[in-house]
Design an enzyme around this catalytic site. Structure first.
Site, PDB file in Angstrom:
ATOM      1  N   LYS A   1       0.845  -1.203   0.000  1.00  0.00           N
ATOM      2  CA  LYS A   1       0.000   0.000   0.000  1.00  0.00           C
ATOM      3  C   LYS A   1       0.875   1.245   0.000  1.00  0.00           C
ATOM      4  O   LYS A   1       2.002   1.211   0.486  1.00  0.00           O
ATOM      5  CB  LYS A   1      -0.874   0.017   1.263  1.00  0.00           C
ATOM      6  CG  LYS A   1      -2.036  -0.949   1.244  1.00  0.00           C
ATOM      7  CD  LYS A   1      -2.921  -0.748   2.465  1.00  0.00           C
ATOM      8  CE  LYS A   1      -4.093  -1.720   2.457  1.00  0.00           C
ATOM      9  NZ  LYS A   1      -5.028  -1.481   1.349  1.00  0.00           N
TER      10      LYS A   1
ATOM     11  N   ARG B   1     -10.512 -11.342   1.465  1.00  0.00           N
ATOM     12  CA  ARG B   1     -11.315 -12.423   0.887  1.00  0.00           C
ATOM     13  C   ARG B   1     -10.561 -13.752   0.932  1.00  0.00           C
ATOM     14  O   ARG B   1     -11.175 -14.817   1.015  1.00  0.00           O
ATOM     15  CB  ARG B   1     -11.720 -12.049  -0.546  1.00  0.00           C
ATOM     16  CG  ARG B   1     -10.557 -11.815  -1.461  1.00  0.00           C
ATOM     17  CD  ARG B   1     -10.915 -11.020  -2.704  1.00  0.00           C
ATOM     18  NE  ARG B   1     -11.005  -9.584  -2.460  1.00  0.00           N
ATOM     19  CZ  ARG B   1     -11.319  -8.679  -3.384  1.00  0.00           C
ATOM     20  NH1 ARG B   1     -11.581  -9.069  -4.622  1.00  0.00           N
ATOM     21  NH2 ARG B   1     -11.378  -7.396  -3.085  1.00  0.00           N
TER      22      ARG B   1
HETATM   23  N1  BES Z   1      -8.354  -3.557   4.084  1.00  0.00           N
HETATM   24  C1  BES Z   1      -8.442  -3.167   2.720  1.00  0.00           C
HETATM   25  C2  BES Z   1      -9.713  -2.390   2.410  1.00  0.00           C
HETATM   26  C3  BES Z   1      -9.781  -1.003   2.966  1.00  0.00           C
HETATM   27  C4  BES Z   1      -9.177   0.044   2.314  1.00  0.00           C
HETATM   28  C5  BES Z   1     -10.481  -0.758   4.124  1.00  0.00           C
HETATM   29  C6  BES Z   1      -9.259   1.329   2.823  1.00  0.00           C
HETATM   30  C7  BES Z   1     -10.572   0.515   4.625  1.00  0.00           C
HETATM   31  C8  BES Z   1      -9.945   1.557   3.986  1.00  0.00           C
HETATM   32  C9  BES Z   1      -8.419  -4.385   1.827  1.00  0.00           C
HETATM   33  O1  BES Z   1      -7.638  -5.440   2.257  1.00  0.00           O
HETATM   34  C10 BES Z   1      -7.849  -3.940   0.522  1.00  0.00           C
HETATM   35  O2  BES Z   1      -6.712  -3.572   0.502  1.00  0.00           O
HETATM   36  N2  BES Z   1      -8.647  -3.988  -0.533  1.00  0.00           N
HETATM   37  C11 BES Z   1      -8.226  -3.565  -1.818  1.00  0.00           C
HETATM   38  C12 BES Z   1      -8.785  -4.530  -2.827  1.00  0.00           C
HETATM   39  C13 BES Z   1      -8.250  -4.330  -4.204  1.00  0.00           C
HETATM   40  C14 BES Z   1      -6.777  -4.686  -4.235  1.00  0.00           C
HETATM   41  C15 BES Z   1      -9.032  -5.181  -5.148  1.00  0.00           C
HETATM   42  C16 BES Z   1      -8.745  -2.145  -2.042  1.00  0.00           C
HETATM   43  O3  BES Z   1      -9.875  -1.841  -1.622  1.00  0.00           O
HETATM   44  O4  BES Z   1      -8.011  -1.344  -2.596  1.00  0.00           O
HETATM   45 MN    MN Z   2      -5.618  -5.272   1.686  1.00  0.00          MN
END
Ligand code: BES
Ligand code: MN
Ligand code: ZN
Length: 497
Positions: free
Chosen positions: A279, A353
């Site tokens: 991230k 997931r």
């Molecule tokens: N934990 C995150 C989702 C999230 C992001 C929650 C910001 C709260 C605030 C999750 O694991 C994630 O990183 N999801 C990705 C999925 C994508 C790679 C398909 C996302 O939402 O960017």
């Molecule tokens: Mn994630």
């Protein structure tokens, strides 16, 4: 957490503080009658309105200490604004301001008349529920030792009385509000804790403690066992970190022995770096909240312990960090889930997931639940779609979804439904495995749910995406305790049904 004692129809002599709703005309709400010194109070409130000292603006408050001709030591006036325009949100704002005002006061035995002015379509029982929840919840104060120099709240409030005739419904409403608030406080405390303290092991210990306190079964699976069982998807996320992963299983048995349980499954990523699909750095600290689903399950179990409803509930929490390392999964890697379906991991940041799918399979195999509700801070796309005020709900059974939405509307911890369907499912197609773990940018919350749907076999299922609701960013940064209140409401409704 200190418990407030809630009562109805107190003796006037016991009260040291009155809470009084006042509209923008300077009138005490007409349903409020027989308060101690009501005539003197009515006059005083009118004078304060005329002099411009208290205009009854919604959610404003004014303390009166030892007012003339009034025997009660303190009076807290709470503005309710224009009666006809009062919304649920406005009412909740007003009772929360009252709770905040009490926080740093000497009030100990309070007579609370705010219950008489609920917004339509709600009634007295609802108002008692909301007031009890808000007052008990105002005791929550992040207090982990790592906070350092911080004098924790020591609330003086002991007893809250409502000036109306007691009934079973009202007593239960007060208890439910209180238990939900206590559950929410646990959820918040866990989510607010930094990930170097709130590890999967810590979550497991918290579950074990709860089990001891309230007498329910808790079972923890370790890495070796889970590898052995074939949870290749969950374990692929966990392999990047040195912190041991856990599957935390709780079983509350309040119902008939042979009654299939309702299962709550909560995402417990104690820190989400994204893994090799790292991230960006900005606000990455907020990924300590990525166990908000897990914390919700534990908060609900806390409330179940307090309320002891006649229902069987299991909680299943896959807990791990998502870390990049020499041993971490890489984009393009293919893993085999507990269900034997294979997954091409195109983005290691779509880890929620990957841990949930094995937890869902495990839950169905182990407990044969009648319903599964999973909750997860699953997608950033959910925040883009719905903002921070409602959680997304998706699933395969409209009755279950409707019942959850109804519980969310009652508690004002709301859900909004998004669709599922084969069009979105197609986005998960992979050339190298049964499915990919991402479906592209379009409809990200839906494709995430569609991924989970592939692991649900003929059981009623609802998925709650709480990415936008489990915490707030900015100056007030912190966990919210959502959606504990709505799940408690749902489970109590089911227990009565
Ligand atoms: N934990 C995150 C989702 C999230 C992001 C929650 C910001 C709260 C605030 C999750 O694991 C994630 O990183 N999801 C990705 C999925 C994508 C790679 C398909 C996302 O939402 O960017
Ligand atoms: Mn994630
Ligand atoms: Zn995540």
């Amino acid at each position: 957490m200190k418990h407030i004692q809630f009562t109805f129809q107190p003796k006037a002599s016991q009260t040291d503080t009155l809470i009084v709703p006042v509209n923008d005309q300077g009138h005490i709400h007409s349903a409020v009658q027989d308060l101690p010194d009501q005539t003197a109070l009515t006059e005083l409130v009118q004078q304060l309105h005329q002099s411009g000292d208290f205009l009854g603006k919604l959610a404003s408050t004014l303390w009166l200490i030892q007012p003339a001709n009034i025997t009660t030591k303190r009076v807290l006036l709470v503005g309710m604004g224009e009666a006809k325009k009062l919304t649920v949100k406005g009412y909740l704002n007003a009772i929360n301001s009252a709770a905040n005002a009490l926080d740093y006061s000497g009030a100990s035995h309070v007579l609370n008349a705010l219950i008489f002015s609920p917004p339509s379509p709600h009634d007295l029982t609802w108002a008692v529920y909301q007031n009890s929840q808000a007052l008990q919840h105002s005791f929550y104060d992040y207090s982990h030792e790592s906070r350092g120099e911080h004098s924790p709240k020591e609330p003086k409030l002991e007893q809250v009385s409502y000036p109306c005739q007691a009934s079973d419904a009202l007593t239960q409403a007060a208890q439910q509000g209180q238990a939900s608030a206590i559950g929410m406080a646990l959820t918040q405390e866990l989510a607010n804790m930094p990930s170097n303290f709130c590890t999967p092991t810590f979550l497991a210990e918290t579950a074990i403690e709860l089990g001891k306190e309230y007498g329910y079964e808790v079972n923890i699976l370790d890495r070796e066992e889970m590898i052995e069982m074939g949870m290749g998807s969950f374990m692929s996320v966990a392999q990047g970190g040195d912190t041991p992963p856990k599957m935390i299983c709780l079983s509350y048995k309040g119902g008939e022995k042979n009654q299939a349980p309702i299962a709550l499954v909560g995402k417990g990523v104690t820190f989400d770096t994204g893994g090799i699909s790292l991230k960006p750095g900005a606000a990455m600290d907020e990924m300590k909240y990525d166990m908000g689903g897990a914390a919700t399950v534990l908060g609900v179990f806390k409330a179940l312990g307090e309320l002891k409803p006649n229902i069987n509930v299991v909680g299943v929490i896959p807990a791990t960090e998502n870390m990049p390392s020499g041993n971490a999964i890489k984009p393009g890697d293919v893993v085999t889930s507990l269900s034997d379906q294979t997954i091409e991991i195109l983005n290691t940041d779509a880890e929620g997931r990957l841990i949930l799918c094995d937890a869902l399979t495990y839950t169905q195999q182990t407990y044969q639940p009648s319903k599964i509700i999973d909750m997860a801070t699953l997608t950033g796309a959910c925040i883009i779609a719905l903002g921070h005020h409602v959680s997304a709900i998706l699933g395969n059974n409209q009755t279950l979804i409707d019942n959850l939405i109804k519980a969310g509307d009652t508690t004002y911890d709301r859900f909004w439904q998004l669709p599922l369907g084969e069009e979105w499912d197609e986005q998960l197609k992979s050339n190298f495995a049964d499915m990919a773990n991402i479906g592209g940018r379009a409809g990200g919350t839906i494709t995430a749910a569609q991924f989970l749907a592939r692991f649900i076999n003929e059981v009623d299922w609802a998925h709650l995406d709480i990415a936008g609701t489990a915490w707030v960013s900015g100056k007030e940064k912190g966990a919210t305790g959502r959606p504990v209140a709505s799940l408690v409401q749902y489970l109590l409704n089911e227990a009565k049904a």
